[in-house]
Every structure is written in structure tokens, then in C-alpha cells.
Design a protein around this motif. Sequence first.
Motif, short mmCIF file in Angstrom:
data_model
loop_
_atom_site.label_atom_id
_atom_site.label_comp_id
_atom_site.label_asym_id
_atom_site.label_seq_id
_atom_site.Cartn_x
_atom_site.Cartn_y
_atom_site.Cartn_z
N TYR A 37 0.81 -1.22 0.00
CA TYR A 37 0.00 0.00 0.00
C TYR A 37 0.84 1.27 0.00
O TYR A 37 0.31 2.37 -0.02
N GLN A 39 3.67 3.96 -1.53
CA GLN A 39 4.32 4.47 -2.74
C GLN A 39 5.36 5.49 -2.28
O GLN A 39 5.02 6.42 -1.54
N SER A 41 7.56 8.67 -2.01
CA SER A 41 7.28 10.07 -2.31
C SER A 41 8.59 10.84 -2.30
O SER A 41 9.52 10.47 -1.58
N SER A 57 3.28 7.83 0.14
CA SER A 57 1.86 8.04 -0.07
C SER A 57 1.21 6.67 0.05
O SER A 57 1.86 5.64 -0.18
N ASN A 59 -1.75 4.03 -1.25
CA ASN A 59 -2.61 3.73 -2.37
C ASN A 59 -3.41 2.49 -2.01
O ASN A 59 -2.87 1.38 -1.93
N LYS A 63 -7.40 4.66 -4.42
CA LYS A 63 -7.45 5.97 -3.75
C LYS A 63 -6.09 6.26 -3.15
O LYS A 63 -5.47 5.40 -2.53
N VAL A 64 -5.61 7.50 -3.35
CA VAL A 64 -4.27 7.88 -2.90
C VAL A 64 -4.37 8.92 -1.79
O VAL A 64 -5.14 9.88 -1.89
N ASN A 65 -3.58 8.72 -0.75
CA ASN A 65 -3.43 9.66 0.35
C ASN A 65 -1.98 10.12 0.32
O ASN A 65 -1.08 9.40 0.77
N GLU A 66 -1.76 11.31 -0.25
CA GLU A 66 -0.40 11.82 -0.47
C GLU A 66 0.35 12.05 0.84
O GLU A 66 -0.18 12.66 1.76
#
Length: 96
Positions: A37, A39, A41, A57, A59, A63-66
Motif C-alpha cells: 500500500y 508508494q 514520495s 503516499s 494507495n 485511492k491515494v493519500n499523499e
Amino acid sequence: MPTASWNGVVIAQARDDEVEIVENNVYFPPSSVKTEYLQASAHTSRCPWKGLASYYSLNVDGKVNENAAWYYPEPSEKAAQIKDHVAFWRGVDVQR
């Protein structure tokens, strides 16, 4: 058992004796985090006493939460116990 969840999915879960609590943030050991989950950054920040933080982040189901997770790959000596441990914010539900 401390957990971190976002978008209905558990992102991290560890035993009480595995996490570190620093400045009221729960830092999960790398082995307890579901890396599928995360990614990488390019975002970073600096803490005066812990050092340079790197971010992930999240994913989950598209849906992505930066920049919702951070860690210290090379913390200061005072914060050595949280090296590579992951903490969460930005809407991530962390339960102790």
C-alpha cells in the motif's frame, strides 16, 4: 495491538512491544507495515532533533493519500530507535 488503517484497510499492525511512541506518534516497525500500500514520495521534512524524514503516499483500492506516512532512514543518534519505523497521519486511523 496497535494498528493503522485507511480507506477500510489495515496498513500496519504490531504488538505493543514492537512499536515506538515518540511525540505521541506511533512508529511501526518495517516488518509490520503492508508495503503493497506504500508508494515512495519525493517529499521530505526535517525535525530539529530526529533528522530528515522521508515520506510514502498510501494507495488503497485506487485511492491515494499523499504523503500520509513518514519514516527516518538515517535518524539522529537521539532517535536511533525509530530508524525505518513508519508513522502515519492525514486521516490514517492509528489505534493504540
